[in-house]
Structure formats: structure tokens, C-alpha cells
Design a protein around this motif. Structure first.
Motif, short mmCIF file in Angstrom:
data_model
loop_
_atom_site.label_atom_id
_atom_site.label_comp_id
_atom_site.label_asym_id
_atom_site.label_seq_id
_atom_site.Cartn_x
_atom_site.Cartn_y
_atom_site.Cartn_z
N ARG A 188 3.60 11.11 -1.64
CA ARG A 188 3.24 11.71 -0.36
C ARG A 188 3.57 13.19 -0.39
NH1 ARG A 188 6.65 10.39 3.55
NH2 ARG A 188 8.23 9.57 2.17
N ARG A 241 0.82 -1.21 0.00
CA ARG A 241 0.00 0.00 0.00
C ARG A 241 0.85 1.26 0.00
NH1 ARG A 241 -4.99 0.98 -0.19
NH2 ARG A 241 -4.90 2.47 1.48
N ARG A 242 2.03 1.19 0.57
CA ARG A 242 2.89 2.36 0.71
C ARG A 242 3.87 2.52 -0.46
NH1 ARG A 242 4.75 5.74 4.97
NH2 ARG A 242 6.97 6.12 4.72
N ARG A 297 3.70 5.29 -3.51
CA ARG A 297 2.69 6.32 -3.25
C ARG A 297 3.33 7.69 -3.17
NH1 ARG A 297 -2.88 4.76 -2.41
NH2 ARG A 297 -2.69 2.60 -3.01
N ARG A 327 6.22 16.73 -3.42
CA ARG A 327 5.78 15.34 -3.28
C ARG A 327 7.00 14.43 -3.40
NH1 ARG A 327 0.84 16.11 -2.09
NH2 ARG A 327 -0.70 16.72 -3.59
N ALA A 377 8.02 9.93 -3.57
CA ALA A 377 7.58 8.53 -3.59
C ALA A 377 8.80 7.64 -3.49
CB ALA A 377 6.82 8.22 -4.88
N PRO A 398 6.47 5.11 -8.89
CA PRO A 398 5.23 5.86 -8.70
C PRO A 398 4.17 5.45 -9.73
CG PRO A 398 6.87 7.25 -9.72
CD PRO A 398 7.54 5.95 -9.40
N ASP A 399 2.92 5.61 -9.35
CA ASP A 399 1.81 5.35 -10.24
C ASP A 399 1.70 6.49 -11.25
OD1 ASP A 399 -0.74 3.80 -10.82
OD2 ASP A 399 -1.53 5.83 -10.44
N ASP A 443 -1.28 8.94 -10.65
CA ASP A 443 -1.05 9.78 -9.48
C ASP A 443 -0.03 10.88 -9.78
OD1 ASP A 443 -2.82 8.24 -8.05
OD2 ASP A 443 -1.27 7.12 -6.96
#
Length: 142
Positions: free
Chosen positions: A29, A23-24, A27, A119, A121, A125-126, A129
Motif C-alpha cells: 500500500r 485480498r488485503r 498487499r 510503501r 505491506a 508481500p508478492d 508487486d
């Protein structure tokens, strides 16, 4: 019976850790502005120029996910005007990586035109996103 309980506990802990990590991983952030001046100096030393939105990827030659992250970042930078991609080898710039709190590869930093990290990651990264995070910072290419 005790061995079975230990096995179940270990499997449950491993499953929970795997779920959390998945999940992390990758991502984006948001980054707090603490240490902003020191980060700007480190980014400038790496070649990030003011006035440009920059994707900074920290990678290593033996990092397989780094190649996947590079493909995603090249695609995203190609879709948006005013976005520059900068790949930094952690082997050559270990001190700068530590200053910027980079502890694994790939790590991607999104740097706005003012030179602030907005940001970050850790992992690949996606694409969606990343495009959403960059949309307010850069223009879409026609």
C-alpha cells in the motif's frame, strides 16, 4: 429453523471476512507522508541509512510467515542494485515498531533513498508487486 439461519449468517460473515483478509494480506500500500519526520527518526534509530533504498522487515522469532517474507525479500534485494534488507525484531524494538504503526508480523516497509516510507505491506508481500514498486527506486542487477 432459527439455528439454521444463524449458522448461514455466521458462515457468510466468516467467508466475507476471509475473502477481505486474503485480498488485503501482503498487499503493498502507498503511504501518506504524514508523520514523515518522526518516521525518519525511528528508521534511522533502527539502522536505515540515507541514500539507500531499504526493505525493512519487522518479524518475530515464532512467526512462520516471517520466514517466507524473508525469502521473498532476500530474492528481491538480490535482483536489484542498491537495495538493502534490514530485519528488525519486534521483541527488541517494540517502541520503534509502535512509532512506525507496525501491529503485526511480518510487516514490510519500503524506504526510499531519502528515508521516507513509500510503501508498506502487512503479511508476505508478492514478489512481482515488490519488484514493480522498487523498479523506479533501484536499478536491476545484470
Amino acid at each position: 429453523m432459527t439455528g439454521l439461519l444463524v449458522l448461514v449468517a455466521v458462515l457468510a460473515a466468516a467467508g466475507a471476512f476471509g475473502w477481505w483478509h486474503r485480498r488485503r494480506d501482503g498487499r503493498l500500500r502507498a503511504v501518506s507522508p504524514a508523520g514523515d519526520a518522526a518516521h525518519r527518526a525511528a528508521l534511522a534509530a533502527l539502522g536505515v541509512r540515507a541514500g539507500e533504498v531499504t526493505l525493512v522487515q519487522f518479524s518475530a522469532p515464532v512467526c512462520a510467515p516471517c520466514r517466507a517474507a524473508r525469502r521473498v525479500l532476500e530474492d528481491v534485494a538480490g535482483r536489484l542494485d542498491g537495495v538493502t534488507l534490514l530485519e528488525v525484531g519486534v521483541d527488541e524494538h517494540l517502541d520503534r515498531a509502535r512509532e512506525l504503526d507496525v501491529w503485526r508480523t511480518p510487516t514490510v516497509l519500503v524506504v526510499d533513498a531519502a528515508g521516507r516510507i513509500v510503501r508498506r505491506a502487512a503479511g508476505v508481500p508478492d514478489r512481482a508487486d515488490l519488484l514493480a514498486a522498487l523498479a523506479p527506486l533501484a536499478g536491476a542487477r545484470s
